[in-house]
Design an enzyme around this catalytic site. Structure first.
Site, PDB file in Angstrom:
ATOM      1  N   GLU A 198       0.813  -1.212   0.000  1.00 24.66           N
ATOM      2  CA  GLU A 198       0.000   0.000   0.000  1.00 24.66           C
ATOM      3  C   GLU A 198       0.847   1.263   0.000  1.00 24.66           C
ATOM      4  O   GLU A 198       0.441   2.293  -0.563  1.00 24.66           O
ATOM      5  CB  GLU A 198      -0.944   0.004   1.209  1.00 24.66           C
ATOM      6  N   ASP A 234     -22.115   1.253  11.081  1.00 23.53           N
ATOM      7  CA  ASP A 234     -21.091   1.078  10.060  1.00 23.53           C
ATOM      8  C   ASP A 234     -21.555   1.530   8.683  1.00 23.53           C
ATOM      9  O   ASP A 234     -22.651   2.059   8.517  1.00 23.53           O
ATOM     10  CB  ASP A 234     -20.603  -0.381  10.028  1.00 23.53           C
TER      11      ASP A 234
END
Length: 584
Positions: free
Chosen positions: A225, A275
Site C-alpha cells: 500500500e 457502520d
C-alpha cells in the site's frame, strides 16, 4: 486544507462542538447537501481540531488526487502490450514513464524533515484525542480514519499492510483492533499468534490524502500500500525512524502515530458500531491494541469521517479507487474487462463485471476467478455480462443482464461460504452464501417496463425499479415469514414475464438506485431468501421465472442507524451558531 481554503470549499466552525454525537450529526447534514469540508476548531474536551468531510464530493476527491494517478496507471498497464517483445527502441520510447516510476517508493528523512516527531506522549494519552462517537448505540468512541500499519512477523518475508480497521478506544493506552476476515493486518496477526508472538502495530492518523486512499484500496495482497501511496502522490513517500526504537518506520508527515503492540490470544468485546452498511454491527470479541506512545505534529489536526447509510465519504473515495485500479483488472484477472462494486450496498454485498465470453460458459470461469481474488472473495452477489455497459449505472446493467438471463442455467447459489464481517444476513457471524447471476450472449426476451397484470392479494404495492425488475411490498417478515415462498406458489404465472422480483418492506425504494441497492442487497442471504419454482437436473438447480428475493428486514438483523431525537433537535437549534446564515 490550504487548497480547499483557496477553493472556498471548507468551513471553519469555532463554536464548541461535542465529539459525542453532535459533531457527527453536523457532518451528516452537510454531506447530504453536498456541502463543504469542515474544520471544527473548538472540540469539547480536546485541544486538537477535527477535520472531516474532506472527500465528501467528487470535486474534492479530484482536488485531492487530480487526473495524474489514473493516467499513470493506464500507462503502466499499457506497457504490458507495448513492450512485448521488448526492444531498445521501445524501451527508449517509454523513458518518460520509467522516470516517473523511479519516483515510486519511500525515502528516509531526518528528524528535521519529519513533523510527526515534533511531540511524543509516552505513556500514551488517548483520552486527549477528540475521538468521535457517531451513533448513540455505539459501544464507545471509535477512531474512524485509522491507518493501521503492520509487517509480516517472519523477518524473511518483507510484505507490509496498511489497512483501515476501526479502532474503539477503551482507555488512555488500550483500544480494540477490528481485524475482519480477508484483511492483510489480520493475516499478519494470525501468523504472529501461530508463533506465539505479539505483533508490533502503528496506527497513523492523517498525512497525505493518498495515504488514506491506499489504506482502503482493494489491492492484491502482494501490492504494498505504501507504494500505491507513492504512485498516487507522484513522488517518494517520506518516512523516518522511530527514535524510541520501534520496529516500523513512521510516516514523516502524518498528524498522529499511535505505536504499540497487539498481544497473541487476547480478545475483548468490541462494538456495537454504526457502520458503512447503514446498520449497527454487533459486539464481538476482537484483538486488543496496547498503545505505548503517541507521536504527533505541532498543532496537529485530527482527521475523521462518519459512516452510516449511503451516500457517505466512502462512496466518493471508493469511486476514485475503482477508476484508478480498473485498468489493472485484466492483468490480475485475464478476461475480466471491467468490474464494479457498489458503495450503496457496502461494496461487498454486490459486484458486477463485464467479462469475455470467447467460448460457451467461459463466464462461469471468470466468476470463480473474481470470487477468488483478494477482498472480492467476500462478494455476496455477483452479476456478469459480456456486453459493454457502464457498470456504475445499475439500472442499465441489470436490464442488459435480465434480457439475456436464462434461469435454468444462469443462476448459481453457493451455500456454506464466508461472509463479510459486517454483513449479518447470514445466520452466523462471518458465514453466509453467494449468488452468481449471468446474462451473456444475445437477448432472449423483451423486458416489461410496468406491471399491468391483475391485483395480487398478497401484495400491497408494486413498483418497477427497471425493466424486468419489480419491487413489491406486503406483510412484514415477523407477520408472514413465508411470504416470498407463497408469492411464488400463488402468483408465479402473474409475474412470469418479470425475471426478478424483490420483496421489500416499502416498494417505493425502487425510485432511486441508492435506496434500491441499499434496501435490497444488504437484506438478503442467497441460500435462505431466494424463492422460485425449480427442477434438480444432474445436481444443478434449474430455476424458473420469476426469481423472488425476500429483502425484507428480518428480526435478527441489526438495527438501522438513526439520529437520536435530542441530538437532532440540538443540532437544529444550534445551526446558526455553527454556520451563521449559511444553509447546507
Amino acid at each position: 486544507m490550504d487548497t480547499l481554503r483557496q477553493e472556498r470549499d471548507i468551513v471553519e466552525i469555532t463554536a464548541e462542538v461535542d465529539p459525542y454525537l453532535e459533531l457527527a450529526e453536523i457532518h451528516r447534514r452537510v454531506i447530504a447537501e453536498g456541502g463543504p469540508a469542515l474544520l471544527f476548531t473548538n472540540v469539547k474536551g480536546s485541544q486538537y481540531p477535527v477535520f472531516s468531510n474532506m472527500f465528501g464530493t467528487i470535486r474534492r476527491v479530484d482536488l485531492a488526487f487530480g487526473p495524474r494517478p489514473e493516467q499513470l496507471m493506464k500507462e503502466v498497464v499499457g506497457l504490458t502490450h507495448k513492450l512485448v517483445p521488448p526492444t531498445l527502441g521501445k524501451l527508449w520510447g517509454e523513458r518518460g514513464l520509467f522516470l516517473e516510476l523511479l519516483k515510486v517508493g519511500t525515502k528516509n528523512v531526518g528528524r528535521d524533515k519529519a513533523p510527526i516527531l515534533d511531540h511524543v506522549d509516552s505513556p500514551a494519552k488517548l483520552g486527549e484525542l477528540p475521538v468521535l462517537t457517531s451513533w448513540h448505540e455505539d459501544g464507545g468512541p471509535f477512531v474512524t480514519l485509522p491507518l493501521v500499519y503492520t509487517e509480516h512477523p517472519d523477518p524473511n518475508k518483507k510484505d507490509h499492510n496498511l489497512g483501515m480497521y476501526r479502532v474503539q478506544v477503551y482507555d488512555d493506552q488500550t483500544t480494540g483492533m477490528h481485524w475482519q476476515i480477508q484483511k492483510g493486518g489480520g493475516f499478519h496477526h494470525f501468523e504472529a499468534e501461530q508463533r506465539g508472538e505479539e505483533l508490533p502495530v502503528t496506527v497513523f492518523l492523517g498525512g497525505p490524502p493518498a495515504l488514506i486512499a491506499s489504506a482502503i484500496a482493494p489491492v492484491p495482497e502482494m501490492l504494498p500500500e505504501l507504494l500505491l501511496t507513492s504512485l498516487i502522490l507522484g513522488e517518494k513517500l517520506p518516512v523516518t525512524a522511530d527514535p524510541a526504537g520501534g520496529k516500523y518506520p513512521l510516516i514523516a508527515e502524518a498528524e498522529f502515530a499511535l505505536v504499540g503492540k497487539v498481544p497473541p490470544h487476547v480478545r475483548r468485546m468490541e462494538g456495537p458500531f454504526g457502520d458503512h452498511f447503514g446498520y449497527y454491527s454487533l459486539a464481538h470479541e476482537f484483538p486488543v491494541f496496547n498503545v505505548d506512545r503517541v507521536y504527533h505534529r505541532k498543532n496537529a489536526i485530527y482527521p475523521a469521517t462518519i459512516v452510516g447509510k449511503p451516500v457517505q465519504e466512502d462512496y466518493y473515495l471508493g469511486d476514485f479507487l475503482q477508476r484508478l485500479l480498473s485498468p489493472a483488472f485484466p492483468l490480475a484477472m485475464p478476461g475480466v474487462r471491467d468490474l464494479w462494486t457498489y458503495a450503496e450496498t457496502g461494496f461487498h454485498a454486490l459486484a458486477a463485471a463485464v467479462v469475455r465470453e470467447s467460448y460457451k460458459r467461459e463466464t462461469i470461469a471468470h466468476a470463480f476467478r473474481i470470487l477468488g481474488e483478494g477482498q472480492l472473495t467476500l462478494t455476496k452477489f455477483l452479476i456478469l455480462t459480456d456486453k459493454p455497459v457502464e457498470l456504475a449505472n445499475f439500472r442499465e446493467t441489470f436490464e442488459q443482464v435480465l434480457e439475456r438471463f436464462d434461469p435454468a442455467t444462469d443462476l448459481f447459489v453457493i451455500g456454506n461460504t464466508s461472509n463479510d464481517t459486517l454483513d449479518y444476513t447470514g445466520r452466523q457471524f462471518n458465514k453466509g452464501s453467494k449468488g452468481i447471476l449471468l446474462g451473456v450472449g444475445d437477448p432472449i426476451r423483451q423486458l416489461p417496463a410496468e406491471y399491468k397484470g391483475r391485483d395480487l392479494p398478497l401484495v400491497d404495492k408494486i413498483q418497477a425499479f427497471c425493466k424486468g425488475c419489480l419491487c413489491v411490498s406486503g406483510a412484514a417478515y415477523e407477520q408472514d415469514p413465508e411470504l416470498g415462498a407463497r408469492i411464488v406458489q400463488q402468483h408465479a404465472d402473474d409475474l412470469r414475464e418479470w425475471p426478478v422480483v424483490f420483496l421489500v418492506d416499502d416498494a417505493s425504494v425502487a425510485k432511486a438506485q441508492s435506496s434500491f441497492l441499499w434496501t435490497t442487497f444488504t437484506r438478503f442471504d442467497p441460500s435462505h431468501d431466494i424463492y422460485a419454482e425449480a427442477d434438480l437436473v444432474r445436481h444443478h438447480v434449474a430455476y424458473k421465472l420469476p426469481i423472488v428475493i425476500d429483502a425484507r428486514m428480518k428480526p435478527w438483523y441489526p438495527d438501522e442507524v438513526e439520529t437520536r431525537p435530542d441530538i437532532d433537535s440540538k443540532v437544529s437549534a444550534r445551526w446558526t451558531e455553527y454556520f451563521g446564515k449559511k444553509q447546507y
